[in-house]
Design a protein around this motif. Structure first.
Motif, PDB file in Angstrom:
ATOM      1  N   ARG A  62       0.835  -1.185   0.000  1.00  0.00           N
ATOM      2  CA  ARG A  62       0.000   0.000   0.000  1.00  0.00           C
ATOM      3  C   ARG A  62       0.874   1.240   0.000  1.00  0.00           C
ATOM      4  O   ARG A  62       2.067   1.162   0.256  1.00  0.00           O
ATOM      5  CB  ARG A  62      -0.976   0.005   1.169  1.00  0.00           C
ATOM      6  CG  ARG A  62      -0.353  -0.061   2.514  1.00  0.00           C
ATOM      7  CD  ARG A  62      -1.406  -0.210   3.619  1.00  0.00           C
ATOM      8  NE  ARG A  62      -0.953   0.411   4.841  1.00  0.00           N
ATOM      9  CZ  ARG A  62      -1.005   1.698   5.133  1.00  0.00           C
ATOM     10  NH1 ARG A  62      -1.525   2.534   4.275  1.00  0.00           N
ATOM     11  NH2 ARG A  62      -0.550   2.179   6.266  1.00  0.00           N
ATOM     12  N   ILE A  63       0.271   2.355  -0.277  1.00  0.00           N
ATOM     13  CA  ILE A  63       0.977   3.629  -0.342  1.00  0.00           C
ATOM     14  C   ILE A  63       0.698   4.410   0.940  1.00  0.00           C
ATOM     15  O   ILE A  63      -0.441   4.508   1.384  1.00  0.00           O
ATOM     16  CB  ILE A  63       0.513   4.456  -1.567  1.00  0.00           C
ATOM     17  CG1 ILE A  63       0.782   3.692  -2.858  1.00  0.00           C
ATOM     18  CG2 ILE A  63       1.170   5.823  -1.580  1.00  0.00           C
ATOM     19  CD1 ILE A  63       2.241   3.427  -3.156  1.00  0.00           C
ATOM     20  N   MET A  64       1.775   4.957   1.520  1.00  0.00           N
ATOM     21  CA  MET A  64       1.669   5.783   2.718  1.00  0.00           C
ATOM     22  C   MET A  64       1.888   7.235   2.322  1.00  0.00           C
ATOM     23  O   MET A  64       2.813   7.537   1.576  1.00  0.00           O
ATOM     24  CB  MET A  64       2.754   5.390   3.736  1.00  0.00           C
ATOM     25  CG  MET A  64       2.687   3.970   4.211  1.00  0.00           C
ATOM     26  SD  MET A  64       4.166   3.482   5.150  1.00  0.00           S
ATOM     27  CE  MET A  64       4.001   4.467   6.620  1.00  0.00           C
ATOM     28  N   ARG A  65       1.057   8.121   2.845  1.00  0.00           N
ATOM     29  CA  ARG A  65       1.265   9.542   2.632  1.00  0.00           C
ATOM     30  C   ARG A  65       2.256  10.053   3.672  1.00  0.00           C
ATOM     31  O   ARG A  65       2.592   9.372   4.637  1.00  0.00           O
ATOM     32  CB  ARG A  65      -0.064  10.286   2.712  1.00  0.00           C
ATOM     33  CG  ARG A  65      -1.066   9.849   1.629  1.00  0.00           C
ATOM     34  CD  ARG A  65      -0.541  10.058   0.211  1.00  0.00           C
ATOM     35  NE  ARG A  65      -0.176  11.430  -0.038  1.00  0.00           N
ATOM     36  CZ  ARG A  65      -0.963  12.363  -0.536  1.00  0.00           C
ATOM     37  NH1 ARG A  65      -2.183  12.049  -0.904  1.00  0.00           N
ATOM     38  NH2 ARG A  65      -0.543  13.592  -0.682  1.00  0.00           N
ATOM     39  N   LEU A  66       2.747  11.275   3.482  1.00  0.00           N
ATOM     40  CA  LEU A  66       3.812  11.826   4.319  1.00  0.00           C
ATOM     41  C   LEU A  66       3.474  11.789   5.808  1.00  0.00           C
ATOM     42  O   LEU A  66       4.319  11.430   6.635  1.00  0.00           O
ATOM     43  CB  LEU A  66       4.140  13.259   3.890  1.00  0.00           C
ATOM     44  CG  LEU A  66       5.263  13.939   4.667  1.00  0.00           C
ATOM     45  CD1 LEU A  66       6.565  13.156   4.558  1.00  0.00           C
ATOM     46  CD2 LEU A  66       5.445  15.362   4.179  1.00  0.00           C
ATOM     47  N   PRO A 103       9.756   8.382  -2.778  1.00  0.00           N
ATOM     48  CA  PRO A 103       8.312   8.218  -2.978  1.00  0.00           C
ATOM     49  C   PRO A 103       7.980   7.917  -4.436  1.00  0.00           C
ATOM     50  O   PRO A 103       8.816   8.074  -5.326  1.00  0.00           O
ATOM     51  CB  PRO A 103       7.756   9.584  -2.573  1.00  0.00           C
ATOM     52  CG  PRO A 103       8.858  10.535  -2.892  1.00  0.00           C
ATOM     53  CD  PRO A 103      10.140   9.784  -2.612  1.00  0.00           C
ATOM     54  N   VAL A 104       6.750   7.492  -4.641  1.00  0.00           N
ATOM     55  CA  VAL A 104       6.233   7.292  -5.998  1.00  0.00           C
ATOM     56  C   VAL A 104       5.233   8.408  -6.277  1.00  0.00           C
ATOM     57  O   VAL A 104       4.560   8.899  -5.368  1.00  0.00           O
ATOM     58  CB  VAL A 104       5.565   5.908  -6.166  1.00  0.00           C
ATOM     59  CG1 VAL A 104       6.573   4.804  -6.032  1.00  0.00           C
ATOM     60  CG2 VAL A 104       4.432   5.718  -5.177  1.00  0.00           C
ATOM     61  N   SER A 134       1.307  15.105  -5.959  1.00  0.00           N
ATOM     62  CA  SER A 134       1.044  14.169  -4.880  1.00  0.00           C
ATOM     63  C   SER A 134       2.011  12.989  -4.951  1.00  0.00           C
ATOM     64  O   SER A 134       2.225  12.427  -6.030  1.00  0.00           O
ATOM     65  CB  SER A 134      -0.403  13.670  -5.003  1.00  0.00           C
ATOM     66  OG  SER A 134      -0.695  12.763  -3.991  1.00  0.00           O
ATOM     67  N   VAL A 135       2.603  12.656  -3.814  1.00  0.00           N
ATOM     68  CA  VAL A 135       3.492  11.500  -3.741  1.00  0.00           C
ATOM     69  C   VAL A 135       3.124  10.647  -2.539  1.00  0.00           C
ATOM     70  O   VAL A 135       2.444  11.093  -1.616  1.00  0.00           O
ATOM     71  CB  VAL A 135       4.990  11.911  -3.632  1.00  0.00           C
ATOM     72  CG1 VAL A 135       5.442  12.663  -4.866  1.00  0.00           C
ATOM     73  CG2 VAL A 135       5.257  12.691  -2.370  1.00  0.00           C
ATOM     74  N   GLY A 136       3.598   9.425  -2.547  1.00  0.00           N
ATOM     75  CA  GLY A 136       3.411   8.510  -1.426  1.00  0.00           C
ATOM     76  C   GLY A 136       4.546   7.518  -1.409  1.00  0.00           C
ATOM     77  O   GLY A 136       5.275   7.358  -2.397  1.00  0.00           O
ATOM     78  N   TRP A 137       4.735   6.877  -0.277  1.00  0.00           N
ATOM     79  CA  TRP A 137       5.817   5.915  -0.101  1.00  0.00           C
ATOM     80  C   TRP A 137       5.240   4.514  -0.034  1.00  0.00           C
ATOM     81  O   TRP A 137       4.163   4.296   0.529  1.00  0.00           O
ATOM     82  CB  TRP A 137       6.579   6.203   1.185  1.00  0.00           C
ATOM     83  CG  TRP A 137       7.490   7.381   1.087  1.00  0.00           C
ATOM     84  CD1 TRP A 137       8.836   7.349   0.914  1.00  0.00           C
ATOM     85  CD2 TRP A 137       7.133   8.766   1.154  1.00  0.00           C
ATOM     86  NE1 TRP A 137       9.335   8.629   0.857  1.00  0.00           N
ATOM     87  CE2 TRP A 137       8.313   9.519   1.006  1.00  0.00           C
ATOM     88  CE3 TRP A 137       5.934   9.454   1.315  1.00  0.00           C
ATOM     89  CZ2 TRP A 137       8.323  10.899   1.022  1.00  0.00           C
ATOM     90  CZ3 TRP A 137       5.941  10.844   1.324  1.00  0.00           C
ATOM     91  CH2 TRP A 137       7.131  11.546   1.180  1.00  0.00           C
ATOM     92  N   VAL A 138       5.971   3.551  -0.601  1.00  0.00           N
ATOM     93  CA  VAL A 138       5.557   2.152  -0.543  1.00  0.00           C
ATOM     94  C   VAL A 138       5.756   1.680   0.901  1.00  0.00           C
ATOM     95  O   VAL A 138       6.853   1.773   1.450  1.00  0.00           O
ATOM     96  CB  VAL A 138       6.377   1.291  -1.531  1.00  0.00           C
ATOM     97  CG1 VAL A 138       5.984  -0.173  -1.436  1.00  0.00           C
ATOM     98  CG2 VAL A 138       6.204   1.814  -2.952  1.00  0.00           C
ATOM     99  N   SER A 139       4.690   1.187   1.508  1.00  0.00           N
ATOM    100  CA  SER A 139       4.726   0.826   2.929  1.00  0.00           C
ATOM    101  C   SER A 139       5.803  -0.215   3.236  1.00  0.00           C
ATOM    102  O   SER A 139       6.479  -0.120   4.270  1.00  0.00           O
ATOM    103  CB  SER A 139       3.359   0.325   3.387  1.00  0.00           C
ATOM    104  OG  SER A 139       2.962  -0.807   2.638  1.00  0.00           O
TER     105      SER A 139
END
Length: 94
Positions: A35-39, A65-66, A72-77
């Protein structure tokens, strides 16, 4: 006990038992789906400030991040969790 010492000791004991019995996969903290995590969640998970996260990313010592959109970016959990586990492992090796 202070700082979760009891939990850490119990987890290590369980891990040894699971490794001994060949059931280490039961100790995995990972969810079956990436899943993707936000900052905000990355900050909560790592305990780092926003500036520290971006500084470590520029040094190459924190997952990048992706892109989720134009702004908008997010990190792979799983990558963030791997980073946290590596910090714990480094601490335990001292």
């Amino acid at each position: 006990m202070e700082g979760g010492t009891c939990d850490t000791a119990a987890r290590r004991g369980m891990l040894r038992w699971y490794l001994f019995t060949g059931m280490a996969h039961l100790m995995s903290r990972r969810s079956p789906l990436m899943r993707i995590m936000r900052l905000r969640e990355v900050i909560q998970t790592t305990g780092l400030a926003r500036s520290s996260i971006y500084s470590r990313m520029s040094e190459g010592s924190f997952p990048r991040p992706v892109s989720l959109g134009a702004r908008s970016v997010g990190w792979v959990s799983d990558e963030v969790q791997d980073w946290v586990e590596a910090r714990i492992q480094e601490r335990d090796e001292l």
